[in-house]
Each structure stands twice: as structure tokens, then as C-alpha cells.
Scaffold this active site. Structure first.
Site, PDB file in Angstrom:
ATOM      1  N   HIS A 224       0.842  -1.206   0.000  1.00 39.74           N
ATOM      2  CA  HIS A 224       0.000   0.000   0.000  1.00 39.74           C
ATOM      3  C   HIS A 224       0.874   1.252   0.000  1.00 39.74           C
ATOM      4  O   HIS A 224       2.067   1.186   0.272  1.00 39.74           O
ATOM      5  CB  HIS A 224      -0.822   0.097   1.293  1.00 39.74           C
ATOM      6  CG  HIS A 224      -1.654  -1.074   1.641  1.00 39.74           C
ATOM      7  ND1 HIS A 224      -3.016  -1.083   1.512  1.00 39.74           N
ATOM      8  CD2 HIS A 224      -1.335  -2.273   2.191  1.00 39.74           C
ATOM      9  CE1 HIS A 224      -3.509  -2.231   1.951  1.00 39.74           C
ATOM     10  NE2 HIS A 224      -2.511  -2.973   2.359  1.00 39.74           N
TER      11      HIS A 224
ATOM     12  N   GLU B 223       2.564  -0.903   4.404  1.00 38.40           N
ATOM     13  CA  GLU B 223       2.324   0.460   3.936  1.00 38.40           C
ATOM     14  C   GLU B 223       3.657   1.149   3.690  1.00 38.40           C
ATOM     15  O   GLU B 223       4.557   1.094   4.539  1.00 38.40           O
ATOM     16  CB  GLU B 223       1.572   1.275   5.001  1.00 38.40           C
ATOM     17  CG  GLU B 223       0.193   0.751   5.350  1.00 38.40           C
ATOM     18  CD  GLU B 223      -0.911   1.285   4.443  1.00 38.40           C
ATOM     19  OE1 GLU B 223      -0.599   2.057   3.496  1.00 38.40           O
ATOM     20  OE2 GLU B 223      -2.076   0.925   4.694  1.00 38.40           O
TER      21      GLU B 223
ATOM     22  N   ASP C 223      -3.619   2.342  -4.741  1.00 39.14           N
ATOM     23  CA  ASP C 223      -2.256   2.254  -4.196  1.00 39.14           C
ATOM     24  C   ASP C 223      -1.676   0.851  -4.373  1.00 39.14           C
ATOM     25  O   ASP C 223      -2.437  -0.111  -4.440  1.00 39.14           O
ATOM     26  CB  ASP C 223      -2.232   2.675  -2.713  1.00 39.14           C
ATOM     27  CG  ASP C 223      -3.092   1.780  -1.820  1.00 39.14           C
ATOM     28  OD1 ASP C 223      -4.240   1.484  -2.188  1.00 39.14           O
ATOM     29  OD2 ASP C 223      -2.588   1.377  -0.752  1.00 39.14           O
TER      30      ASP C 223
ATOM     31  N   HIS D  90      -2.528  -3.198  -3.359  1.00 39.15           N
ATOM     32  CA  HIS D  90      -3.907  -2.985  -2.933  1.00 39.15           C
ATOM     33  C   HIS D  90      -4.787  -2.721  -4.157  1.00 39.15           C
ATOM     34  O   HIS D  90      -5.915  -3.192  -4.246  1.00 39.15           O
ATOM     35  CB  HIS D  90      -3.957  -1.792  -1.965  1.00 39.15           C
ATOM     36  CG  HIS D  90      -5.157  -1.792  -1.076  1.00 39.15           C
ATOM     37  ND1 HIS D  90      -5.475  -0.728  -0.257  1.00 39.15           N
ATOM     38  CD2 HIS D  90      -6.137  -2.717  -0.879  1.00 39.15           C
ATOM     39  CE1 HIS D  90      -6.596  -1.019   0.396  1.00 39.15           C
ATOM     40  NE2 HIS D  90      -7.010  -2.202   0.053  1.00 39.15           N
TER      41      HIS D  90
END
Ligand code: ZN
Length: 192
Positions: free
Chosen positions: A39, A122, A168, A158
């Protein structure tokens, strides 16, 4: 769950800083953790170097937070297993043995609900500019460590498991760097 590596303890990767998130649930006992989801995130949007992502994931945004956007998202129950900031700093929020609330409505390989069988990472960033060399360095190292202890079959975005809803990590993410590192990248869009 599989646990046989000196760098891991109960699904926690020892070299990462820990900020424990309450936003997770247990995985099924017989679950096979086979997917990693990449992400991007920045909070407030497009601002880097704040502690706001960590505050969101750990439910620590104050009710009197001055930023209107941040105040509007303070009740979201979201998290990720890992965050890699622009300078490469690595933070873990949820044990990989548990399911972090990172993917939302999603589908991979014909199976819906990717949180159940995936690990989320992330990268501090956005859809509109490149990620840093330090982030790729940390990410590739982390992916190899994850693949050492979990039977990862695919690393995807994602955007590929929640098409039309999520974009993303975006066009600037260099999947080729992961492929060159021998990692099993899958970037076909996945439909239910
Ligand atoms: Zn995402």
C-alpha cells in the site's frame, strides 16, 4: 503458525519498532498466510514525516485534533502489519500471526476477504511521486524475511485486489525492483 526464525517472535519482526494497534482480529487456526499486499499512505494526505499514520493505526488521534481531515478519520478502525517511512524506518503494528485491517473489501485468486490470509505493508507516500531508495531497500529486506517464515505465494498491490476502489501503491511503485530481487510479484487485476 510457522515460527522458526531468530528475527521473529510470535509474528513480530524483531528489528521493527513496535506500535501496537487494536485494529486486528485472530486468523483461523488453519489459515495459510500466502499473500503480501503493498500500500501507500500519507497523513495528512501528501504530508510526510508526521506521526499521523501511526496515530491513526493505534487509535491515538485526539478528539481536539486541529486538522479537520485527521479529525474526520479518527474513528476508522484500520491498520497494517508494517509501515516503511520515507527514510526507511520500519514500524510494526500487528503480529503477522493476526489479521490486520488493511485490505478491506478485496479479492485475490478467486478468494474474497484478503485480510484473512495476507500481510499488509504500507509505504509512506502517495500515488503521484516515486518512493525512496531507502524504502525499497527496507521493503525488499522485509519481504525476504517474511518469505522465510510464511509460505508467501504472491506479492501484490492494494490496487490489484480492490480494483476500482483503491489505487495504491500506484504507477510510481517499481514492481521490477521486487522481481529483480527474486520475489513472487503478481500484478494482474484480481476479480471475484
Ligand atoms: Zn491501501
Amino acid at each position: 503458525m510457522i515460527e522458526r526464525h531468530e528475527h521473529w517472535s510470535d509474528g513480530w519482526y524483531r528489528p521493527a519498532r513496535q506500535w501496537h494497534s487494536p485494529h486486528f482480529c485472530a486468523r483461523a487456526d488453519d489459515e495459510i498466510i500466502s499473500l503480501v499486499v503493498i500500500h501507500n499512505i500519507s497523513l495528512p494526505p501528501f504530508e510526510y514525516g508526521t506521526e499521523a499514520v501511526k496515530a491513526l493505526f493505534t487509535q491515538q488521534i485526539e478528539p481536539d485534533e486541529p486538522d479537520v481531515f485527521m479529525r474526520s478519520i479518527r474513528h476508522l478502525k484500520v491498520s497494517s502489519h508494517f509501515l516503511i517511512e520515507r527514510d526507511g524506518r520500519l514500524t510494526q503494528f500487528v503480529s503477522c500471526n493476526d489479521a490486520a485491517y488493511q485490505a478491506g473489501v478485496s479479492c485475490f485468486g478467486g478468494r474474497a476477504g484478503c485480510n484473512a490470509f495476507s500481510i499488509g505493508i504500507e509505504l509512506e507516500g502517495c500515488d503521484f511521486e516515486p518512493f525512496t531508495a531507502l524504502q525499497y531497500q527496507q521493503l525488499i529486506g522485509l519481504l525476504h524475511q517474511i518469505a522465510d517464515v510464511y509460505p508467501i505465494e504472491a506479492i501484490t498491490g492494494h490496487q490489484h485486489i480492490a480494483a476500482g476502489r483503491k489505487s495504491d501503491p500506484g504507477h510510481f511503485f517499481e514492481w521490477a525492483q521486487l522481481q529483480q530481487a527474486g520475489l513472487p510479484v503478481v500484478t494482474q487485476y484480481q476479480y471475484a
